[in-house]
Design a protein around this motif. Structure first.
Motif, PDB file in Angstrom:
ATOM      1  N   UNK A 102      -2.077  -1.500   2.005  1.00  0.00           N
ATOM      2  CA  UNK A 102      -2.769  -2.637   2.612  1.00  0.00           C
ATOM      3  C   UNK A 102      -2.330  -2.795   4.061  1.00  0.00           C
ATOM      4  N   UNK A 103      -3.303  -2.855   4.956  1.00  0.00           N
ATOM      5  CA  UNK A 103      -3.043  -3.121   6.369  1.00  0.00           C
ATOM      6  C   UNK A 103      -3.530  -4.522   6.693  1.00  0.00           C
ATOM      7  N   UNK A 109       3.489  -0.399  -3.883  1.00  0.00           N
ATOM      8  CA  UNK A 109       2.598  -1.001  -2.886  1.00  0.00           C
ATOM      9  C   UNK A 109       3.290  -1.075  -1.530  1.00  0.00           C
ATOM     10  N   UNK A 110       2.463  -0.945  -0.510  1.00  0.00           N
ATOM     11  CA  UNK A 110       2.918  -1.141   0.865  1.00  0.00           C
ATOM     12  C   UNK A 110       1.934  -2.071   1.562  1.00  0.00           C
ATOM     13  N   UNK A 115       6.948  -3.361  -0.505  1.00  0.00           N
ATOM     14  CA  UNK A 115       7.409  -2.860   0.794  1.00  0.00           C
ATOM     15  C   UNK A 115       6.536  -3.484   1.875  1.00  0.00           C
ATOM     16  N   UNK A 116       7.160  -4.062   2.884  1.00  0.00           N
ATOM     17  CA  UNK A 116       6.421  -4.646   4.001  1.00  0.00           C
ATOM     18  C   UNK A 116       6.927  -4.055   5.303  1.00  0.00           C
ATOM     19  N   UNK A 117       6.028  -3.436   6.050  1.00  0.00           N
ATOM     20  CA  UNK A 117       6.364  -2.958   7.389  1.00  0.00           C
ATOM     21  C   UNK A 117       5.854  -3.955   8.421  1.00  0.00           C
ATOM     22  N   UNK A 168       1.973   6.093   7.013  1.00  0.00           N
ATOM     23  CA  UNK A 168       2.732   5.269   6.079  1.00  0.00           C
ATOM     24  C   UNK A 168       1.864   4.792   4.916  1.00  0.00           C
ATOM     25  N   UNK A 169       0.611   4.475   5.180  1.00  0.00           N
ATOM     26  CA  UNK A 169      -0.305   4.105   4.102  1.00  0.00           C
ATOM     27  C   UNK A 169      -0.490   5.269   3.133  1.00  0.00           C
TER      28      UNK A 169
END
Length: 442
Positions: free
Chosen positions: A280-281, A249-250, A340-342, A266-267
């Motif tokens: 997820x945005x 997951x991102x 993962x978190x951007x 990136x998604x």
């Protein structure tokens, strides 16, 4: 013909809401307990029958007739010899960076003098033997060999074994995985995948002969599909496990300073892992969400694994979450606790340092998750499914145990004896106190 992304990410509008968002956020639904019951016969058969059960399961699930479990040393060396030079150079760089980061994680023994004559030393002792699982399904992950092996080696684990599924072409794990093992100096590799691999590592197994035998390990690490996760759940307690890994997951927290091309790319990069992958945005900017939708519509149908990406992006586990502002977005991503978190916002570093729950955080426009997957130096074996609220990613600490060594002399024990007796009596455990007073003739 590749499918077109004919609908954008689902949208969840949390603007104006201060409800706990955990039950409202997109998340893949997996019932590991159901999978446990399905693989229970496989795991129990391996425990009871060893090699013959592993061979039967491998023929059934992988379509491969195993003659031996262990990969011959010459096959590991040959894979490294045949490795594409560019891939070799990339793996060498990844190993070097991972060793640099993980080398700084190694703990040192600490001795505390509690009173004169009384000390407590905390020793950090590596487990003796570790089983490292490397998947080989929809994609092949030599990078996962690096991420598992390097922290174990830095921790001082003396015995490392890798298990990875056999390929139908030659009955061996993928050559890139074998090559990565060679570059890391790992010589004990087994061509076994799935639940049967986890059972083999946890219980040990005989083999075609004594040299083919696999001794049981103390800890099993590494990602895998739901069947691997279910087997790890069954083995928990028999061995240590790193985590019950779910689909990747991102989450991206972004405001209107973010580039929609970067966000969309990136998604998609996480969506290509698996049809259940979550992308997820979280954003306060409807304009950014709209622009990202447009970019997804262009890029997703053109990517190599377009069908897989389409399924992941349009699934219930993916979506856009609209929030009031970045502050609200921080609350939402903390509730989501992404693997993962951007952070792609103004003052991204400051925002990132305020995040409490994430497996790994990637700061700004030039730290995409794919950098962490390979060459940032960080580890990519990370908690999923919200487990980042209470668990960490794989590290040197995953392979170490803290052991307290208590060293008191007679004077130090005599000085505290009264307190020990008082507490023992308060808990109605008088023999505890007597174990102290007996040393002083009373």
């Amino acid at each position: 013909m590749r499918p077109r992304l004919d609908r954008v990410l689902n949208r969840i509008d949390l603007r104006g809401s201060r409800r706990d968002p955990r039950g409202l956020l997109p998340r893949a639904q997996l019932d590991v307990s159901v999978a446990v019951e399905k693989i229970r016969p496989v795991v129990e058969a391996v425990r009871e029958h060893g090699f013959s059960a592993i061979r039967d399961a491998t023929a059934r699930f992988d379509g491969v007739e195993l003659e031996r479990l262990r990969v011959p040393a010459e096959a590991i060396a040959a894979a490294a010899e045949a490795l594409d030079p560019a891939v070799r150079a990339a793996l060498v760089e990844a190993i070097e960076r991972a060793r640099k980061v993980h080398g700084d994680q190694r703990r040192r023994d600490v001795t505390t003098q509690v009173v004169p004559g009384g000390t407590v030393t905390e020793r950090w002792v590596p487990v003796r033997r570790v089983g490292l699982y490397v998947p080989g399904g929809l994609a092949v992950y030599p990078s996962t060999v690096v991420m598992n092996v390097v922290p174990a080696q830095v921790a001082g684990v003396e015995s490392l074994v890798v298990a990875s599924p056999p390929q139908s072409s030659d009955g061996l794990p993928d050559p890139a995985i074998l090559a990565a093992c060679h570059l890391l100096g790992v010589t004990e590799v087994y061509a076994v995948g799935g639940a049967q691999a986890v059972a083999m590592l946890g219980y040990g197994s005989d083999g075609a002969d004594e040299a083919d035998r696999c001794e049981p390990v103390d800890v099993i690490t590494g990602p895998g599909n739901i069947w691997v996760t279910a087997a790890k759940r069954m083995l928990r307690g028999t061995v240590g496990i790193d985590a019950e890994a779910g689909p990747t997951e991102i989450a991206i927290l972004a405001d209107d300073t973010a580039d929609p091309v970067h966000v969309a790319a990136d998604l998609i990069s996480q969506a290509e892992h698996d049809p259940l992958a979550a992308s997820v945005l979280v954003t306060p900017s409807v304009a950014l969400a709209d622009a990202v939708d447009v970019e997804l519509g262009k890029r997703a149908p053109a990517t190599k694994h377009a069908e897989r990406v389409h399924t992941a992006l349009t699934g219930e586990q993916s979506g856009v979450v609209l929030v009031d502002d970045v502050e609200h977005g921080l609350q939402v991503v903390d509730a989501y606790a992404a693997e993962h978190l951007e952070i792609q916002t103004a003052d991204a570093r400051d925002v990132a340092m305020r995040v409490r729950n994430a497996g790994a955080i990637f700061v700004g426009a030039y730290a995409p998750v794919s950098l962490g997957d390979y060459c940032a130096g960080s580890n990519h074996v990370l908690p999923t499914g919200g487990c980042a609220r209470h668990s960490s990613g794989l590290s040197v600490q995953s392979f170490l145990r803290g052991i307290h060594v208590v060293d008191y002399d007679a004077a130090a024990l005599r000085e505290v004896a009264g307190h020990v007796v008082a507490l023992a009596n308060a808990e109605d455990l008088p023999a505890h106190g007597e174990a102290v007073t007996a040393r002083f003739g009373s």
